[in-house]
Design a protein around this motif. Structure first.
Motif, PDB file in Angstrom:
ATOM      1  N   GLY A   1       0.824  -1.205   0.000  1.00 16.33           N
ATOM      2  CA  GLY A   1       0.000   0.000   0.000  1.00 16.33           C
ATOM      3  C   GLY A   1       0.855   1.251   0.000  1.00 16.33           C
ATOM      4  N   ILE A   2       0.191   2.405  -0.100  1.00 12.16           N
ATOM      5  CA  ILE A   2       0.897   3.684  -0.154  1.00 12.16           C
ATOM      6  C   ILE A   2       0.202   4.718   0.727  1.00 12.16           C
ATOM      7  CG2 ILE A   2       1.914   3.393  -2.445  1.00 12.16           C
ATOM      8  CD1 ILE A   2      -0.394   5.081  -3.578  1.00 12.16           C
ATOM      9  N   ASP A   3       1.007   5.627   1.264  1.00 11.32           N
ATOM     10  CA  ASP A   3       0.541   6.861   1.892  1.00 11.32           C
ATOM     11  C   ASP A   3       1.081   8.019   1.062  1.00 11.32           C
ATOM     12  OD1 ASP A   3      -0.736   5.629   4.000  1.00 11.32           O
ATOM     13  OD2 ASP A   3       0.883   5.979   5.438  1.00 11.32           O
ATOM     14  N   VAL A   4       0.230   8.972   0.724  1.00  9.66           N
ATOM     15  CA  VAL A   4       0.673  10.164   0.001  1.00  9.66           C
ATOM     16  C   VAL A   4       0.218  11.383   0.796  1.00  9.66           C
ATOM     17  CG1 VAL A   4       0.702  11.406  -2.192  1.00  9.66           C
ATOM     18  CG2 VAL A   4       0.411   8.917  -2.176  1.00  9.66           C
ATOM     19  N   ARG A   5       1.194  12.165   1.261  1.00  4.70           N
ATOM     20  CA  ARG A   5       0.920  13.342   2.096  1.00  4.70           C
ATOM     21  C   ARG A   5       1.236  14.615   1.319  1.00  4.70           C
ATOM     22  NH1 ARG A   5       0.625  11.924   7.625  1.00  4.70           N
ATOM     23  NH2 ARG A   5       1.228   9.757   8.016  1.00  4.70           N
ATOM     24  N   PHE A   6       0.291  15.544   1.350  1.00  4.34           N
ATOM     25  CA  PHE A   6       0.474  16.840   0.706  1.00  4.34           C
ATOM     26  C   PHE A   6       0.391  17.946   1.755  1.00  4.34           C
ATOM     27  CE2 PHE A   6      -1.405  14.092  -2.486  1.00  4.34           C
ATOM     28  CZ  PHE A   6      -0.723  14.401  -3.653  1.00  4.34           C
ATOM     29  N   MET A   7       1.257  18.927   1.626  1.00  2.78           N
ATOM     30  CA  MET A   7       1.120  20.180   2.359  1.00  2.78           C
ATOM     31  C   MET A   7       1.263  21.297   1.330  1.00  2.78           C
ATOM     32  SD  MET A   7       3.109  21.698   5.721  1.00  2.78           S
ATOM     33  CE  MET A   7       4.697  21.887   4.887  1.00  2.78           C
ATOM     34  N   VAL A   8       0.168  22.004   1.080  1.00  2.00           N
ATOM     35  CA  VAL A   8       0.134  23.031   0.042  1.00  2.00           C
ATOM     36  C   VAL A   8       0.052  24.401   0.707  1.00  2.00           C
ATOM     37  CG1 VAL A   8      -1.123  23.936  -1.949  1.00  2.00           C
ATOM     38  CG2 VAL A   8      -0.977  21.462  -1.585  1.00  2.00           C
TER      39      VAL A   8
END
Length: 238
Positions: free
Chosen positions: A152-159
Motif C-alpha cells: 500500500g501507499i501513503d501520500v501526504r500533501f502540504m500546500v
C-alpha cells in the motif's frame, strides 16, 4: 512567470499477494475489473483505451502521451516518472534501474515543488514565488516466497497558497483476486504526522484546484492526483 521544469508522475505497482482485512467505516472501498488493451506476447498486456498499442511485440505509448512503459504508464514528453515494481525493482526519474530489498515502510520520494497554474496546458507555469507543494510518498510491503511485494501507499500533501496551509493524506491498500481489483482508501486532512482517520474525500484549494483520487476502470489503477502540484501517484496490483 517562472517555470519549475517538468511535471512529475510517481507510480507504484504491487504483485499478487493475499491481503486479509476488515473494511470498517473508516475506508472507502472501490473495485474495478477492466481488461486493459492489446495482448502483446511475450510481454504483458498493453494499456487500454488506445494509450498504448502492441507494435513489433512491444507495447508502445501513443500520442499525446507517447513516452513511458506501454504496459504500465504513458506520459507526455515534458513529464518525468519513477516506478517501483515487484521485489522491488526501482525505475528512477532518470530512467536508471536499481534493486532494493525493502521489507519495511519506506519513503521512495519526497518532493518540494512550486504551485502550478492549472490553466496552463503544460502545467509548468507557477502561480507565485512563495506558493508551494510539499509531497511525501511512503510505501510498505510484505515478504512472500522470498520476495518483497508492495502492499500500500501513503501520500501526504502540504500546500501553501496565499498564506494558508492545506493538508491532505491519502492511504490506499490494493488487492487483486480473480480479475477483480479492490482498493481501500482512507484520508485525513490534518497536519503531517497524523494517520488516516476517515473515508476518502477531496481537498479543495480555492481558485487553484483539488487533490483527489481517480479510479481507472480499464487498467485497474488508483491514482492520487494534485494537478496544482504537477504530481500524480498511482498503484495497481499485478
Amino acid at each position: 512567470m517562472s517555470k519549475p521544469g517538468r511535471s512529475l508522475r510517481i507510480v507504484l505497482t504491487v504483485a499478487l499477494l493475499y491481503i486479509k482485512f476488515l473494511a470498517s467505516q473508516a475506508y472507502t472501498v472501490t473495485t474495478t475489473n477492466g481488461g486493459s488493451g492489446d495482448v502483446c506476447p511475450p510481454g504483458p498486456q498493453c494499456l487500454g483505451d488506445g494509450k498504448a498499442l502492441c507494435i513489433n511485440n512491444k507495447c508502445r505509448c501513443q500520442p499525446p502521451e507517447d513516452v513511458g512503459l506501454g504496459h504500465f504508464l504513458c506520459v507526455r514528453s515534458n513529464e518525468v516518472f519513477c516506478a517501483i515494481f515487484n521485489d522491488p525493482t526501482i525505475r528512477g526519474y532518470d530512467g536508471s534501474y536499481s534493486f532494493a530489498p525493502l521489507n519495511c515502510k519506506f519513503k521512495p520520494t519526497h518532493l518540494f515543488v512550486p504551485l502550478c497554474d492549472t490553466s496552463d496546458p503544460d502545467n509548468v507555469r507557477t502561480i507565485s514565488e512563495t506558493d508551494s507543494c510539499d509531497v511525501k510518498v511512503s510505501a510498505w510491503g510484505t515478504r512472500r516466497r522470498g520476495k518483497s511485494f508492495i502492499r500500500g501507499i501513503d501520500v501526504r500533501f502540504m500546500v501553501l497558497y496565499q498564506g494558508s496551509v492545506y493538508h491532505h493524506l491519502s492511504r490506499i491498500i490494493s488487492d487483486a483476486t480473480g480479475g477483480v481489483y479492490t482498493f481501500l482508501e482512507s484520508t485525513n486532512l490534518a497536519p503531517f504526522g497524523s494517520p488516516t482517520s476517515g473515508p476518502a474525500q477531496n481537498t479543495t484549494i480555492p481558485n487553484v484546484g483539488q487533490i483527489y483520487t481517480e479510479y481507472d476502470h480499464t487498467d485497474n489503477f488508483a491514482r492520487i492526483k494534485a494537478e496544482m502540484c504537477g504530481v500524480e501517484v498511482g498503484i495497481r496490483q499485478v
